[in-house]
Design an enzyme around this catalytic site. Structure first.
Site, PDB file in Angstrom:
ATOM      1  N   TYR A 161      35.353  27.071 -78.079  1.00  0.00           N
ATOM      2  CA  TYR A 161      34.439  26.248 -77.291  1.00  0.00           C
ATOM      3  C   TYR A 161      35.230  25.310 -76.384  1.00  0.00           C
ATOM      4  O   TYR A 161      36.406  25.000 -76.626  1.00  0.00           O
ATOM      5  CB  TYR A 161      33.512  25.444 -78.208  1.00  0.00           C
ATOM      6  CG  TYR A 161      34.243  24.412 -79.044  1.00  0.00           C
ATOM      7  CD1 TYR A 161      34.464  23.126 -78.574  1.00  0.00           C
ATOM      8  CD2 TYR A 161      34.730  24.744 -80.304  1.00  0.00           C
ATOM      9  CE1 TYR A 161      35.156  22.187 -79.343  1.00  0.00           C
ATOM     10  CE2 TYR A 161      35.414  23.825 -81.077  1.00  0.00           C
ATOM     11  CZ  TYR A 161      35.624  22.544 -80.590  1.00  0.00           C
ATOM     12  OH  TYR A 161      36.316  21.625 -81.335  1.00  0.00           O
ATOM     13  N   PHE A 171      35.960  16.349 -73.638  1.00  0.00           N
ATOM     14  CA  PHE A 171      36.044  15.507 -74.838  1.00  0.00           C
ATOM     15  C   PHE A 171      36.505  16.287 -76.063  1.00  0.00           C
ATOM     16  O   PHE A 171      36.960  15.705 -77.045  1.00  0.00           O
ATOM     17  CB  PHE A 171      34.708  14.806 -75.123  1.00  0.00           C
ATOM     18  CG  PHE A 171      33.542  15.728 -75.303  1.00  0.00           C
ATOM     19  CD1 PHE A 171      33.302  16.352 -76.508  1.00  0.00           C
ATOM     20  CD2 PHE A 171      32.665  15.950 -74.253  1.00  0.00           C
ATOM     21  CE1 PHE A 171      32.224  17.206 -76.684  1.00  0.00           C
ATOM     22  CE2 PHE A 171      31.579  16.807 -74.400  1.00  0.00           C
ATOM     23  CZ  PHE A 171      31.371  17.443 -75.622  1.00  0.00           C
ATOM     24  N   ASP A 172      36.391  17.612 -76.018  1.00  0.00           N
ATOM     25  CA  ASP A 172      36.867  18.423 -77.145  1.00  0.00           C
ATOM     26  C   ASP A 172      36.933  19.875 -76.699  1.00  0.00           C
ATOM     27  O   ASP A 172      36.069  20.344 -75.948  1.00  0.00           O
ATOM     28  CB  ASP A 172      35.930  18.279 -78.338  1.00  0.00           C
ATOM     29  CG  ASP A 172      36.536  18.797 -79.633  1.00  0.00           C
ATOM     30  OD1 ASP A 172      37.754  19.078 -79.639  1.00  0.00           O
ATOM     31  OD2 ASP A 172      35.809  18.919 -80.632  1.00  0.00           O
ATOM     32  N   ILE A 189      25.619  19.600 -84.341  1.00  0.00           N
ATOM     33  CA  ILE A 189      24.494  18.983 -83.651  1.00  0.00           C
ATOM     34  C   ILE A 189      23.378  20.009 -83.436  1.00  0.00           C
ATOM     35  O   ILE A 189      23.606  21.216 -83.409  1.00  0.00           O
ATOM     36  CB  ILE A 189      24.929  18.357 -82.313  1.00  0.00           C
ATOM     37  CG1 ILE A 189      25.582  19.411 -81.398  1.00  0.00           C
ATOM     38  CG2 ILE A 189      25.865  17.178 -82.549  1.00  0.00           C
ATOM     39  CD1 ILE A 189      25.928  18.890 -80.016  1.00  0.00           C
ATOM     40  N   TYR A 215      24.148  13.733 -79.717  1.00  0.00           N
ATOM     41  CA  TYR A 215      24.415  12.572 -80.574  1.00  0.00           C
ATOM     42  C   TYR A 215      23.477  11.407 -80.326  1.00  0.00           C
ATOM     43  O   TYR A 215      23.586  10.374 -80.986  1.00  0.00           O
ATOM     44  CB  TYR A 215      25.869  12.113 -80.382  1.00  0.00           C
ATOM     45  CG  TYR A 215      26.872  13.157 -80.818  1.00  0.00           C
ATOM     46  CD1 TYR A 215      27.160  13.354 -82.166  1.00  0.00           C
ATOM     47  CD2 TYR A 215      27.502  13.970 -79.885  1.00  0.00           C
ATOM     48  CE1 TYR A 215      28.063  14.327 -82.572  1.00  0.00           C
ATOM     49  CE2 TYR A 215      28.411  14.947 -80.274  1.00  0.00           C
ATOM     50  CZ  TYR A 215      28.680  15.120 -81.620  1.00  0.00           C
ATOM     51  OH  TYR A 215      29.576  16.083 -82.020  1.00  0.00           O
ATOM     52  N   PHE A 233      28.734  22.661 -73.026  1.00  0.00           N
ATOM     53  CA  PHE A 233      29.665  23.454 -73.838  1.00  0.00           C
ATOM     54  C   PHE A 233      29.697  24.900 -73.356  1.00  0.00           C
ATOM     55  O   PHE A 233      28.640  25.511 -73.152  1.00  0.00           O
ATOM     56  CB  PHE A 233      29.239  23.479 -75.311  1.00  0.00           C
ATOM     57  CG  PHE A 233      29.536  22.236 -76.085  1.00  0.00           C
ATOM     58  CD1 PHE A 233      30.783  22.047 -76.673  1.00  0.00           C
ATOM     59  CD2 PHE A 233      28.565  21.267 -76.249  1.00  0.00           C
ATOM     60  CE1 PHE A 233      31.054  20.910 -77.407  1.00  0.00           C
ATOM     61  CE2 PHE A 233      28.820  20.126 -76.986  1.00  0.00           C
ATOM     62  CZ  PHE A 233      30.073  19.936 -77.576  1.00  0.00           C
TER      63      PHE A 233
END
Length: 242
Positions: A161, A171-172, A189, A215, A233
């Site tokens: 991902y 962010f990731d 999530i 979130y 994503f």
């Protein structure tokens, strides 16, 4: 159990306090034991005030006296622990809900503009070619369709991902780390849980996740993701882990 033990001690201290209020002369502190005994009483009283301000003092003392004298007991002993546990569990839930409501109000004030930006982004994104929208509001586009089976909510999956904010801020990313991630479909999530179940193994989708499926008002403190952030994503479903 800790709460129950604490209340038992408080009952004993309160009994002493009750007796004192009925006319027993206040004793001076003439030894170390006297001092420790007095400080213990103050400490427990402060804890009681801090944790259970709503106590009915008269019925509290009545319960102490009934318990010590074993007379006029209104509730059977084997029911005491259950009553206390149920009450304090309910109080904890109420406190947690209040904290969440307060956090939501604060976030609405501080990050209301970000929430509005996310709503506008998703609304505009609906007109992008290939975008599909689910009943929950999750948006996605199929980048590559696989031919494997689809995971269930209870499945464990292996994925690659790449996660960004709507402005492209990363962010990731398991792609950047070079190592696929494994996790339960129902352990992430809501937007991920729903989106993964749309995919066949071998597929690659791009998801646009509304803040209420991400979130919401309470992301991890100190991170790149702010309250009410819409998340993007790219997800490649590599395997359903058996």
């Amino acid at each position: 159990m800790k709460v129950i033990k604490f209340l038992v001690v408080v009952m004993l201290i309160s009994t002493i306090a009750s007796c004192n209020s009925q006319g027993i002369t206040k004793k001076p502190l003439t030894s170390e034991l006297d001092t420790v005994s007095y400080v213990l009483g103050l400490d427990i009283a402060n804890k009681l005030k801090g944790n259970f301000e709503d106590v009915n003092k008269d019925l509290f003392i009545q319960g102490v006296i009934s318990g010590i004298d074993s007379t006029d007991i209104l509730i059977e002993a084997d029911k005491v622990e259950g009553i206390l546990r149920e009450f304090f569990q309910k109080k904890q839930v109420e406190m947690r809900e209040k904290q969440q409501a307060d956090a939501l109000k604060k976030a609405e004030v501080e990050f209301g503009d970000l929430k509005a930006e996310g709503i506008k982004f998703l609304e505009d994104n609906k007109s992008v070619k290939g975008i599909q929208v689910t009943e929950s509001g999750l948006q996605y586009i199929v980048l590559k369709e696989g031919s494997g089976e689809k995971p269930l909510e209870t499945s464990k999956v292996k994925v690659h991902y790449h996660g960004t904010l709507t402005d492209g801020t990363v962010f990731d990313s398991s792609v950047d780390k070079g190592t696929p991630a494994e996790f339960g479909v129902n352990r992430v999530i809501k937007g991920w849980t729903e989106g993964l179940q749309l995919m066949n193994v071998g597929s690659k989708y791009k998801f646009f996740i509304p803040q209420e499926l991400a979130y919401g008002a309470t992301p991890r403190p100190g991170g790149v993701i702010k309250p009410f952030s819409t998340l993007v994503f790219e997800v490649e479903l590599l395997e359903i882990v058996k």
